[in-house]
Design an enzyme around this catalytic site. Structure first.
Site, PDB file in Angstrom:
ATOM      1  CG  ASN A 278      -8.195  -0.835  -1.742  1.00  0.00           C
ATOM      2  OD1 ASN A 278      -9.379  -0.628  -1.938  1.00  0.00           O
ATOM      3  ND2 ASN A 278      -7.231  -0.207  -2.388  1.00  0.00           N
ATOM      4  CD  GLN A 279      -6.283  -0.392   6.713  1.00  0.00           C
ATOM      5  OE1 GLN A 279      -6.232  -1.116   7.684  1.00  0.00           O
ATOM      6  NE2 GLN A 279      -6.262   0.914   6.793  1.00  0.00           N
ATOM      7  CE  LYS A 280     -12.500  -5.710   7.728  1.00  0.00           C
ATOM      8  NZ  LYS A 280     -13.792  -6.045   8.331  1.00  0.00           N
ATOM      9  CG  ASN A 281      -7.457  -6.654  -1.741  1.00  0.00           C
ATOM     10  OD1 ASN A 281      -6.641  -7.535  -1.976  1.00  0.00           O
ATOM     11  ND2 ASN A 281      -8.141  -6.064  -2.693  1.00  0.00           N
TER      12      ASN A 281
ATOM     13  CG  HIS B 170      -6.521  -9.984   4.246  1.00  0.00           C
ATOM     14  ND1 HIS B 170      -7.060 -11.224   3.966  1.00  0.00           N
ATOM     15  CD2 HIS B 170      -7.574  -9.148   4.361  1.00  0.00           C
ATOM     16  CE1 HIS B 170      -8.370 -11.117   3.909  1.00  0.00           C
ATOM     17  NE2 HIS B 170      -8.713  -9.871   4.145  1.00  0.00           N
TER      18      HIS B 170
END
Lengths: 318, 480
Positions: free
Chosen positions: A122-125, A161
C-alpha cells in the site's frame, strides 16, 4: 497461538464462536435512517468493525486487540482510527511489560516488520508511515530505518509519504551526515530527474540551518554538484532550480552563472539552444544589468518557439 | 435514471431491495479501486488537438453513476465516508444538477458521524478526523443551499437550522484546539500526522461555521491560547527552495499542498496583501507556471511528475489566488488599480480535460488508461470551472475588515464569464479570452475558489449563522 498480525488467514477470525471474544457484545454500525452512500461492507469486515467499536467503547487494550486491528488493517489499510487504537494498545502492553513475552510473542520489532510488509502493498498511504514514526519516536532508536525507507524507494523513488517519514527521521535523530548526502547522490545517479531526491538533498545540506548562513565550502560543492547534473540533461528543471536556490542561500549573485548559461543557450544562435531554464536565468541576468534588448531576446519564449507550443501562452512575471 | 439490472452480487451483500442499491452502467464500480492501472499511452501521439465538447452522454452517465453511488457503495472500504458524499454531491452540483433533494438524507447520514467529544469521524464510532469534518461541512453547505434556494427567507432559515443546528460547535472547536501544534500547524487528528491539509481544512471549517475572534481567542484561564496564533508563519515556512509549497516545512513542493496554503492564506487576509507578505509570490508563480505541461495542457503536481486531472483543481485553483495577489502587488507599485488579467493557459487545460479526462463510460479521470473515480470526477470538474470562469476578489465597501470573524476575506470572491486577457501591465484592457467554452452546455457551475462549493452557498450559510446567533447569542443555534 496465531500470530498477532495474522492477516493472511482465509476465513478471518471467528469472533462469535471464539471463547477469547465471548465476553464482548459486538456494536453494530449506526448509519442513520435511510442513509446516503451506505457502504456495503463485506460480512467479515462489518463483523470485525462491530467488535472493534465494542472494544474501543470498553477501552480494551488486551493482546487480542492486536489480532483484531491487524485483520481490519489488512482489509482497510487507510483506517486511521484502527491504526491509532492499535498504537495505543501497543503502548499500553509495553507499559505493562507484556510485549515479547511467552504469552505474547509480539513486540516492537515484529510490529515494524509487519508494518513494512503492509507498506510494500500500500504505497499511497498516510497512516502506515505515521504509525512507524510514532513507534520509532517511542523507541528512540533509528537503527536500520534508513534501509527500510531505501527499500521503499526501490519501489517508488518519489513516494511522498516515505520521503516525509525520512525527513522526520533525519531531523529527530540529527542524521544530517555524509551517509545521507551519499544516499541522495545515489538516487540522483539512478534518476537525475528525481525531484524528491533533489528536495531531500537541499534539506540535508541546508535544512538544519534555518535562516543561518551555510559554510562556503558547502555552497561551492553544491553548485558543482548541480552543474554536473545539468550537463547530463540540460532541460531537466530540478538541478536548475537547485542551482538558483543554492546561490540564493549562499548570497551569490545570479550573474556569476552567465557563462555557464550561455554555454547552453547562446541567444544569438537560436538553433543551438538546449535549455529554456538557462534562457530563463539569462533573461533575469540581462534584465538586472539593464540590458532590456538582450533580456527580451532571452525570454524562454525563444526556447519554446522550437520546443514547446503550449507554454508560449504562459506569461512570465517578474 | 437508474440503470436496469444492477449487480445481483451487490444486492446479495446488501440484503435489501434490488435496483435501488447499486447499479452502474456496464461495469462494476468496485473495479475502480481494485484493478491495477493500465500503462499510460503516449497521449500526445494519439489525440487530435481539437476541442471536444463536454460529452453530454458521458457526463449524464457520470451523473447517474454518482447518483447511484449516493445510494450505496459496494465494499469500498474507504475509511472516510464523507468524502464520497462531498465528491459526488459537488460534482453533481457543478454539472448543474439540483442536489437539494439529498438534503434530508444527508443530514440523517451525517448525524451518526458526530463524535461525542466533538468533530466528525469517517464512519460511525470512528475518531474525529479533519478531512471528515471538512467534507461534512462542505456537503451540508451544498445540499442546504440547493434545498432552500427557492424558498422565502423564513423558510430558508428553517432549512438551515435543521441542517446545521445539531452540530456541536463548542465541542468541535475544542477538538480542533487539540489538533493544533505549537509551531502553528495542525494535525489531521489527535495523534495523527501534521500537514497543511489539516490547517486548510480546519480554517475552512471554522470559516463556514462562522466562528468569530472571541471564540477563537480561547479562555486563557483554561490554558487556551488564540487558535490562529502562529498559523500564518507556519504556512509561510512551507514554501520551498523551488518556490512551490510542501505538506510541511522542508517537504517537496506539491500542487495539492500549495492549494491548501494559498486557500488558507486567502481566508486570513486580502490576497493582494497576505500573499505578498507571507510568500515570495514571484518564485511561486515561476513554479506554478512550470506545472502546466506541453503538449498535454494539464497540470503535474510536482516537478518531473506526470500530468494528472486532479491537479486541474489544485494547481488550476491556485491561479485565482495568484492573479489576485499579482493585482495587489502591481497596484501597490503603481498608483492606479492594475488588473494583470489571466495568467495561465486556460485553453490548454480545457483541451486536456475534454480530450483526456472524460472516460468513455462516464466519470472523469486522471489520464487516459486510468479508471475514473469520484475524487477525480469532482476535481477535474472544479478545474474546468477554474478555466471557464474568471474568479476575482472584490471586497465591496471593505466589509471584510470590519467583520468580527477573521475569515471575512473568504467571502469576497466573485465570478465572471468574461476572462480578461493578460494585460501588458500598464492597465490597458486586452479584451477577453475567447474559445474557452465552445457550447454553453459545456459550461460547468461557478465554484467558490477557497471553499470548493458552488459560489453563493458560502454567503447563504453565513447569513443564516448571523441570524441564528443573533437570536441565540451563546452561539448555539437552536434547531426546532
Amino acid at each position: 497461538m496465531a500470530s498477532y498480525a495474522d492477516s493472511d488467514s482465509e476465513d478471518g477470525l471467528d469472533y462469535s464462536t471464539n471463547p477469547a471474544w465471548a465476553d464482548v457484545t459486538p456494536l453494530p454500525q449506526d448509519d442513520g435512517d435511510n442513509p446516503l452512500a451506505q457502504i456495503a461492507y463485506s460480512p467479515d469486515y462489518a463483523l470485525a468493525m462491530s467488535y472493534l467499536r465494542a472494544t474501543m467503547a470498553a477501552n480494551d487494550h488486551t493482546p487480542r486487540v492486536l489480532n483484531l486491528t491487524a485483520e481490519i488493517i489488512d482489509m482497510n489499510p487507510a483506517h486511521y482510527t484502527v491504526w491509532s487504537y492499535r498504537f495505543k494498545t501497543l503502548i499500553s502492553l509495553d507499559a505493562a511489560k507484556q510485549l515479547d513475552t511467552e504469552e505474547l510473542t509480539w513486540g516492537w520489532r515484529s510490529e515494524l516488520d509487519w508494518v513494512q510488509s503492509i507498506a510494500r502493498q500500500n504505497q499511497k498511504n498516510y497512516q502506515i508511515w505515521h504509525h512507524r514514526q510514532l513507534i520509532i519516536d517511542h523507541l528512540g532508536d533509528p537503527t536500520s530505518e534508513r534501509e527500510r525507507t531505501d527499500e521503499m524507494f526501490g519501489l517508488d523513488s518519489k513516494n511522498y509519504h516515505v520521503w516525509t517519514y525520512r525527513q522526520w527521521l533525519i531531523r529527530r535523530f540529527g542524521l544530517f551526515d555524509e551517509e545521507e548526502l551519499a544516499a541522495t547522490a545515489k538516487l540522483l545517479e539512478e534518476d537525475v530527474r528525481n525531484n524528491s531526491a533533489w528536495n531531500h538533498r537541499y534539506f540535508v545540506v541546508f535544512g538544519k540551518l534555518g535562516a543561518g548562513k551555510p559554510a562556503e565550502a558547502a555552497v561551492v560543492a553544491e553548485i558543482e554538484f548541480a552543474k554536473k547534473a545539468i550537463l547530463t540533461a540540460p532541460q531537466n528543471p530540478s538541478p536548475w532550480s537547485y542551482l538558483k536556490a543554492v546561490l540564493r542561500k549562499g548570497d551569490i549573485e545570479l550573474a556569476t552563472l552567465q557563462p555557464f548559461c550561455e554555454s547552453f543557450s547562446p541567444i544569438l544562435s537560436p538553433d543551438e539552444i538546449k535549455s529554456s531554464h538557462a534562457l530563463d536565468i539569462l533573461s533575469e541576468i540581462y534584465d538586472e544589468a539593464g540590458d532590456q534588448a538582450k533580456a527580451e531576446k532571452a525570454s524562454p519564449t525563444l526556447y519554446f518557439k522550437y520546443h514547446n507550443p503550449v507554454a508560449q501562452s504562459q506569461r512570465p512575471i517578474r | 435514471m437508474a440503470a436496469a439490472g444492477g449487480s445481483s452480487q451487490a444486492d446479495e451483500v446488501h440484503g435489501q431491495g434490488t435496483q435501488e442499491l447499486f447499479a452502474v452502467p456496464e461495469t462494476d464500480d468496485s473495479e475502480f479501486y481494485q484493478q491495477p492501472f493500465e500503462p499510460v499511452p503516449a497521449m500526445h501521439l494519439s489525440l487530435p488537438f481539437i476541442i471536444d465538447g463536454l460529452n453530454t452522454e458521458t457526463s449524464s452517465r457520470q451523473l447517474s453513476t454518482a447518483q447511484n453511488i449516493l445510494k450505496s457503495v459496494k465494499q469500498t472500504p474507504i475509511p472516510n465516508r464523507p468524502w464520497i458524499f462531498y465528491w459526488c454531491i459537488n460534482a453533481l452540483a457543478a454539472l448543474g444538477e439540483d442536489v437539494g433533494g439529498y438534503n434530508d438524507r444527508t443530514v440523517a447520514s451525517l448525524k451518526p458521524l458526530q463524535h461525542k467529544d466533538g468533530g466528525f469521524g469517517g464512519g460511525n464510532g470512528q475518531m474525529p478526523h479533519m478531512a471528515s469534518v471538512y467534507a461534512v461541512v462542505l456537503t451540508l453547505a451544498i445540499t442546504t443551499y440547493h434545498a432552500s434556494r427557492d424558498l422565502s427567507e423564513a423558510e430558508r432559515f428553517k432549512v438551515y437550522a435543521e441542517s446545521f443546528g445539531w452540530i456541536d460547535r463548542k465541542r468541535l472547536l475544542q477538538w480542533i484546539r487539540k489538533t493544533k501544534l505549537p509551531s502553528g500547524g495542525f494535525k489531521v487528528n489527535e495523534g495523527g500526522e501534521e500537514d497543511v491539509r489539516a490547517g486548510y481544512c480546519a480554517l475552512v471549517t471554522l470559516a463556514l461555521l462562522d466562528f468569530d475572534e472571541d471564540e477563537l481567542k480561547g479562555d486563557a484561564s483554561l490554558g487556551e491560547s488564540p487558535l490562529l496564533d502562529g498559523v500564518l508563519d507556519y504556512f509561510q515556512s512551507c514554501q520551498t527552495w523551488e518556490g512551490g509549497i510542501g505538506a510541511k516545512p522542508h517537504a517537496e513542493a506539491h500542487g495539492g499542498y500549495a492549494f491548501c496554503v494559498l486557500g488558507a492564506l486567502c481566508l486570513l487576509g486580502e490576497p493582494g496583501e497576505v500573499l505578498n507578505r507571507h510568500m515570495d509570490l514571484g518564485r511561486f508563480i515561476s513554479w506554478l507556471s512550470a506545472r502546466q505541461y506541453a503538449p498535454e495542457g494539464g497540470f503535474s503536481g510536482r516537478t518531473n511528475k506526470l500530468v494528472d486531472g486532479c491537479y486541474s483543481a489544485w494547481v488550476g485553483g491556485c491561479w485565482a489566488f495568484v492573479e489576485a495577489g499579482a493585482n495587489g502587488a502591481e497596484s501597490a507599485r503603481s498608483s492606479v488599480k492594475v488588473n494583470v488579467g489571466s495568467m495561465w493557459s486556460r485553453k490548454a487545460l480545457v483541451r486536456y480535460t475534454l480530450t483526456c479526462c472524460q472516460s468513455p463510460r462516464g466519470g472523469l479521470r486522471d489520464k487516459p488508461g486510468i479508471h475514473p473515480d469520484y475524487y477525480h470526477s469532482n476535481y477535474v470538474l472544479l478545474g474546468l470551472s477554474a478555466a471557464q470562469h474568471y474568479y476575482y476578489y472584490d471586497d465591496r465597501g471593505g466589509s471584510a475588515l470590519g467583520d468580527k470573524s477573521p475569515f471575512g476575506h473568504g467571502f469576497c470572491w466573485r465570478a465572471s464569464r468574461n476572462v480578461p486577457k493578460p494585460s501588458s501591465g500598464d492597465g490597458d484592457g486586452g479584451g477577453w479570452e475567447e474559445g474557452l467554452v465552445q457550447r454553453e452546455e459545456d459550461r460547468v457551475g461557478t465554484q467558490h475558489p477557497v471553499f470548493n462549493i458552488p459560489l453563493g452557498a458560502e454567503a447563504q450559510l453565513r447569513a443564516w449563522w448571523r441570524l441564528a446567533r443573533q437570536t441565540a447569542p451563546d452561539g448555539e443555534a437552536a434547531s426546532d
